[in-house]
Design a protein around this motif. Structure first.
Motif, mmCIF file in Angstrom:
data_model
loop_
_atom_site.group_PDB
_atom_site.id
_atom_site.type_symbol
_atom_site.label_atom_id
_atom_site.label_comp_id
_atom_site.label_asym_id
_atom_site.label_seq_id
_atom_site.Cartn_x
_atom_site.Cartn_y
_atom_site.Cartn_z
ATOM 1 N N GLN A 1 0.830 -1.205 0.000
ATOM 2 C CA GLN A 1 0.000 0.000 0.000
ATOM 3 C C GLN A 1 0.866 1.257 0.000
ATOM 4 O O GLN A 1 0.605 2.202 -0.737
ATOM 5 C CB GLN A 1 -0.915 0.006 1.222
ATOM 6 C CG GLN A 1 -1.999 -1.036 1.181
ATOM 7 C CD GLN A 1 -2.874 -0.996 2.421
ATOM 8 O OE1 GLN A 1 -2.957 0.010 3.109
ATOM 9 N NE2 GLN A 1 -3.529 -2.105 2.708
ATOM 10 N N PHE A 2 1.904 1.271 0.814
ATOM 11 C CA PHE A 2 2.754 2.450 0.916
ATOM 12 C C PHE A 2 3.535 2.695 -0.374
ATOM 13 O O PHE A 2 3.797 3.829 -0.748
ATOM 14 C CB PHE A 2 3.703 2.331 2.099
ATOM 15 C CG PHE A 2 3.000 2.345 3.434
ATOM 16 C CD1 PHE A 2 1.681 2.747 3.572
ATOM 17 C CD2 PHE A 2 3.666 1.933 4.567
ATOM 18 C CE1 PHE A 2 1.035 2.760 4.805
ATOM 19 C CE2 PHE A 2 3.038 1.942 5.813
ATOM 20 C CZ PHE A 2 1.719 2.359 5.917
ATOM 21 N N LEU A 3 3.921 1.621 -1.077
ATOM 22 C CA LEU A 3 4.624 1.789 -2.348
ATOM 23 C C LEU A 3 3.740 2.476 -3.386
ATOM 24 O O LEU A 3 4.238 3.151 -4.292
ATOM 25 C CB LEU A 3 5.123 0.440 -2.867
ATOM 26 C CG LEU A 3 6.272 -0.179 -2.069
ATOM 27 C CD1 LEU A 3 6.581 -1.579 -2.575
ATOM 28 C CD2 LEU A 3 7.506 0.697 -2.114
ATOM 29 N N ALA A 4 2.420 2.345 -3.256
ATOM 30 C CA ALA A 4 1.495 3.014 -4.175
ATOM 31 C C ALA A 4 1.624 4.542 -4.065
ATOM 32 O O ALA A 4 1.400 5.257 -5.047
ATOM 33 C CB ALA A 4 0.058 2.583 -3.893
ATOM 34 N N PHE A 5 2.001 5.045 -2.888
ATOM 35 C CA PHE A 5 2.208 6.480 -2.734
ATOM 36 C C PHE A 5 3.420 6.926 -3.552
ATOM 37 O O PHE A 5 3.395 7.992 -4.164
ATOM 38 C CB PHE A 5 2.393 6.848 -1.260
ATOM 39 C CG PHE A 5 1.114 6.853 -0.479
ATOM 40 C CD1 PHE A 5 0.427 8.029 -0.253
ATOM 41 C CD2 PHE A 5 0.582 5.672 0.017
ATOM 42 C CE1 PHE A 5 -0.757 8.046 0.467
ATOM 43 C CE2 PHE A 5 -0.598 5.667 0.733
ATOM 44 C CZ PHE A 5 -1.282 6.857 0.955
ATOM 45 N N GLY A 6 4.462 6.109 -3.548
ATOM 46 C CA GLY A 6 5.628 6.420 -4.364
ATOM 47 C C GLY A 6 5.280 6.442 -5.839
ATOM 48 O O GLY A 6 5.706 7.337 -6.584
ATOM 49 N N GLU A 7 4.497 5.470 -6.265
ATOM 50 C CA GLU A 7 4.063 5.439 -7.662
ATOM 51 C C GLU A 7 3.272 6.702 -8.002
ATOM 52 O O GLU A 7 3.442 7.279 -9.075
ATOM 53 C CB GLU A 7 3.227 4.190 -7.926
ATOM 54 C CG GLU A 7 4.023 2.905 -7.849
ATOM 55 C CD GLU A 7 3.147 1.658 -7.857
ATOM 56 O OE1 GLU A 7 1.935 1.763 -8.164
ATOM 57 O OE2 GLU A 7 3.694 0.576 -7.559
ATOM 58 N N ARG A 8 2.426 7.140 -7.086
ATOM 59 C CA ARG A 8 1.617 8.343 -7.304
ATOM 60 C C ARG A 8 2.505 9.577 -7.469
ATOM 61 O O ARG A 8 2.167 10.512 -8.184
ATOM 62 C CB ARG A 8 0.649 8.529 -6.133
ATOM 63 C CG ARG A 8 -0.340 9.628 -6.305
ATOM 64 C CD ARG A 8 -1.300 9.278 -7.412
ATOM 65 N NE ARG A 8 -2.283 10.317 -7.589
ATOM 66 C CZ ARG A 8 -3.464 10.104 -8.086
ATOM 67 N NH1 ARG A 8 -3.812 8.903 -8.473
ATOM 68 N NH2 ARG A 8 -4.293 11.089 -8.228
ATOM 69 N N LEU A 9 3.656 9.560 -6.809
ATOM 70 C CA LEU A 9 4.599 10.672 -6.906
ATOM 71 C C LEU A 9 5.543 10.539 -8.096
ATOM 72 O O LEU A 9 6.405 11.387 -8.305
ATOM 73 C CB LEU A 9 5.421 10.773 -5.615
ATOM 74 C CG LEU A 9 4.637 11.220 -4.385
ATOM 75 C CD1 LEU A 9 5.467 11.004 -3.129
ATOM 76 C CD2 LEU A 9 4.221 12.674 -4.524
ATOM 77 N N GLY A 10 5.400 9.437 -8.842
ATOM 78 C CA GLY A 10 6.258 9.226 -10.000
ATOM 79 C C GLY A 10 7.595 8.598 -9.674
ATOM 80 O O GLY A 10 8.514 8.621 -10.487
ATOM 81 N N VAL A 11 7.722 8.032 -8.481
ATOM 82 C CA VAL A 11 8.959 7.359 -8.097
ATOM 83 C C VAL A 11 8.986 5.990 -8.774
ATOM 84 O O VAL A 11 8.019 5.234 -8.694
ATOM 85 C CB VAL A 11 9.039 7.192 -6.560
ATOM 86 C CG1 VAL A 11 10.270 6.405 -6.169
ATOM 87 C CG2 VAL A 11 9.015 8.553 -5.888
ATOM 88 N N ALA A 12 10.076 5.703 -9.444
ATOM 89 C CA ALA A 12 10.192 4.429 -10.151
ATOM 90 C C ALA A 12 10.114 3.272 -9.171
ATOM 91 O O ALA A 12 10.626 3.357 -8.055
ATOM 92 C CB ALA A 12 11.506 4.379 -10.921
ATOM 93 N N ASP A 13 9.479 2.216 -9.607
ATOM 94 C CA ASP A 13 9.389 1.008 -8.787
ATOM 95 C C ASP A 13 10.798 0.472 -8.565
ATOM 96 O O ASP A 13 11.598 0.412 -9.480
ATOM 97 C CB ASP A 13 8.523 -0.031 -9.497
ATOM 98 C CG ASP A 13 8.247 -1.229 -8.624
ATOM 99 O OD1 ASP A 13 7.741 -1.030 -7.509
ATOM 100 O OD2 ASP A 13 8.553 -2.350 -9.055
#
Length: 181
Positions: free
Chosen positions: A88-100
């Protein structure tokens, strides 16, 4: 302390409403661009809103409680309440455009913790693999059957000693979904 953080804000919750007001004022002074509301409830949503950040990213309505999503300016896609917190928390990074990418925690035990661990493991043959199967919150739980299968395989093929940890809610002795050899 972590070299991954530029600043840590701490509120003394037991100090009352005055401490909370001072905490929110401290957040506002920083003029943050983005606030990530990683909680599900109204408390964390109010703190994110109180920060004054113009961009507030929160959980989707289906994953949040208490109307928390109403205080977000945008939400991550629905995760499902049973999805592990890390995902769930990694989805916030994705929302910010942070590469997986890979997750690194950067945690180092202090010497006292190392001594305590050594004392607890005295007499236990090596190698050891520790698996924490549970939490008091269902969405923070790992996958018991899959974890047990991995530990079983490691015990059979690599000779590791599996050590299970968890909360009182896990009651390992009564679980039918975990069978460690």
């Amino acid at each position: 302390s972590s070299d991954l953080l530029d600043r840590l804000h701490v509120v003394e919750r037991r100090a009352g409403i005055g401490a909370l007001a001072a905490f929110v004022a401290e957040l506002r002074r920083e003029r943050y661009d983005v606030a990530l509301d990683l909680g599900r409830g109204l408390k964390s949503a109010l703190l994110a809103r109180g920060s004054g950040a113009p961009r507030r990213i929160g959980l989707d309505r289906r994953d949040a409680r208490e109307g928390a999503w109403l205080l977000a300016t945008e939400c991550v896609p629905p995760q499902g309440i049973e999805t592990p917190k890390l995902v769930q928390f990694l989805a916030f990074g994705e929302r910010l455009g942070v590469a997986d990418g890979s997750v690194e925690f950067g945690l180092t035990p202090d010497p006292a913790a190392e001594r305590t661990a050594a004392a607890l493991l005295t007499g236990v043959p090596e190698p050891i693999v520790v698996a924490s199967l549970g939490s008091s919150c269902p969405s923070r739980r790992w996958f018991p059957r899959a974890t047990a299968a991995v530990l079983d395989a490691l015990a059979r093929y690599r000779g590791v000693v599996p050590v299970l940890t968890g909360t009182a809610a896990d009651a390992f002795g009564n679980r039918t979904d975990v069978a460690i050899v």
